[in-house]
Design a protein around this motif. Structure first.
Motif, PDB file in Angstrom:
ATOM      1  N   THR A  65       0.837  -1.204   0.000  1.00 56.16           N
ATOM      2  CA  THR A  65       0.000   0.000   0.000  1.00 56.16           C
ATOM      3  C   THR A  65       0.870   1.251   0.000  1.00 56.16           C
ATOM      4  OG1 THR A  65      -1.776  -1.128   1.198  1.00 56.16           O
ATOM      5  CG2 THR A  65      -1.774   1.274   1.266  1.00 56.16           C
ATOM      6  N   GLU A  66       1.914   1.243   0.848  1.00 59.35           N
ATOM      7  CA  GLU A  66       2.819   2.392   0.907  1.00 59.35           C
ATOM      8  C   GLU A  66       3.509   2.608  -0.433  1.00 59.35           C
ATOM      9  OE1 GLU A  66       6.791   4.052   3.253  1.00 59.35           O
ATOM     10  OE2 GLU A  66       5.899   2.137   3.846  1.00 59.35           O
ATOM     11  N   SER A  67       3.919   1.508  -1.070  1.00 60.56           N
ATOM     12  CA  SER A  67       4.590   1.612  -2.366  1.00 60.56           C
ATOM     13  C   SER A  67       3.681   2.273  -3.387  1.00 60.56           C
ATOM     14  CB  SER A  67       5.004   0.218  -2.850  1.00 60.56           C
ATOM     15  OG  SER A  67       5.620   0.281  -4.107  1.00 60.56           O
ATOM     16  N   LYS A  68       2.416   1.911  -3.362  1.00 58.70           N
ATOM     17  CA  LYS A  68       1.448   2.497  -4.297  1.00 58.70           C
ATOM     18  C   LYS A  68       1.232   3.978  -3.984  1.00 58.70           C
ATOM     19  CE  LYS A  68      -1.905  -0.181  -5.355  1.00 58.70           C
ATOM     20  NZ  LYS A  68      -3.163  -0.981  -5.321  1.00 58.70           N
ATOM     21  N   GLU A  69       1.173   4.300  -2.689  1.00 57.59           N
ATOM     22  CA  GLU A  69       0.931   5.686  -2.289  1.00 57.59           C
ATOM     23  C   GLU A  69       2.099   6.598  -2.658  1.00 57.59           C
ATOM     24  OE1 GLU A  69       0.163   5.335   1.853  1.00 57.59           O
ATOM     25  OE2 GLU A  69      -1.954   4.844   1.590  1.00 57.59           O
ATOM     26  N   ARG A 113      13.138   5.255  -0.486  1.00 55.82           N
ATOM     27  CA  ARG A 113      12.126   4.451   0.211  1.00 55.82           C
ATOM     28  C   ARG A 113      11.639   3.316  -0.675  1.00 55.82           C
ATOM     29  NH1 ARG A 113      10.889   1.857   4.495  1.00 55.82           N
ATOM     30  NH2 ARG A 113       8.640   1.559   4.783  1.00 55.82           N
ATOM     31  N   PHE A 114      11.493   3.558  -1.966  1.00 58.94           N
ATOM     32  CA  PHE A 114      11.127   2.498  -2.913  1.00 58.94           C
ATOM     33  C   PHE A 114      12.106   1.330  -2.805  1.00 58.94           C
ATOM     34  CE2 PHE A 114       8.348   4.963  -6.040  1.00 58.94           C
ATOM     35  CZ  PHE A 114       7.270   4.114  -5.853  1.00 58.94           C
ATOM     36  N   LYS A 115      13.400   1.670  -2.748  1.00 60.59           N
ATOM     37  CA  LYS A 115      14.437   0.646  -2.672  1.00 60.59           C
ATOM     38  C   LYS A 115      14.303  -0.153  -1.379  1.00 60.59           C
ATOM     39  CE  LYS A 115      19.431   0.014  -3.114  1.00 60.59           C
ATOM     40  NZ  LYS A 115      20.752   0.690  -3.258  1.00 60.59           N
TER      41      LYS A 115
END
Length: 211
Positions: A65-69, A113-115
């Motif tokens: 969810t965080e990755s999508k946000e 953060r993605f990484k």
């Protein structure tokens, strides 16, 4: 039935390398696994392992969810940079430059953060498999001991049923013998005294019924 369990060790252990190659369903989401505990109490180890799996699944969902946000946020920053391009490069607008630098810093933070999220998500499936196999071991041991207790009780019940059958046969034989004896007596006195006298005897001896 289940005689092969007598040869099992006190605590079952599996070859984890082999199990990892097999397609083992996620136990806590398996209806048949949950049904095992309808009559078997979960051990503290099972409860702890079950909670660990639930937390891993929650963490996986949260990270996705965080990755999508932050993906949406990154797109928003990139769109903003495009809109600021004219003001920054053509009009040399300082406020636009500051906004662009803020967006660039945000995009850098998002990429980092993605990484981190990608690494965490890459590790979670292995953690889930390990916890799932551990839960399987705990489950087999708990259910095995329950089955062993069940088989002991089944044997006891078989003996009780056999005794009950023998006793029932005795009761049936006794009932038949007594009924036959009474019928012979009744027939004898009927022939000897006649039906009318026999009715008098019946009224005398059986007027209050049979206790």
């Amino acid at each position: 039935m289940f005689k092969f369990f007598k040869k099992q060790p006190e605590k079952a252990q599996f070859d984890k390398k082999v199990l990892r190659k097999n397609d083992i369903s996620l136990l806590i989401l398996d209806e048949r696994w949950n049904a095992l505990f309808a009559y078997t109490e979960k051990t503290p180890e099972i409860i702890k392992c079950e909670e660990e799996l639930k937390e891993l699944l929650k963490e996986q969902a949260r990270l996705m969810t965080e990755s999508k946000e932050i993906g949406t946020l990154k797109k928003s920053c990139m769109d903003k940079i495009l809109k600021l391009t004219t003001e920054v490069y053509d009009n040399n607008n300082e406020e636009a430059k500051n906004s662009m630098r803020d967006c660039e810093r945000e995009i850098k933070r998002i990429n980092e953060r993605f990484k981190e999220i990608e690494e965490l998500l890459d590790n979670i499936p292995a953690q889930i498999r390990t916890a799932n196999i551990q839960l399987l071991e705990y489950t087999v041991n708990a259910v095995y001991f329950k089955m062993r207790a069940n088989q002991k009780r089944v044997k006891e019940l078989e003996e009780l049923i056999e005794e009950a059958h023998a006793r029932l046969k005795e009761y049936i034989d006794e009932k038949g013998t007594l009924a036959e004896y009474d019928a012979d007596i009744y027939s004898y006195f009927h022939d000897l005294l006649g039906g009318e006298e026999l009715e008098k005897l019946d009224r005398e001896f059986f007027k209050d019924g049979i206790d």
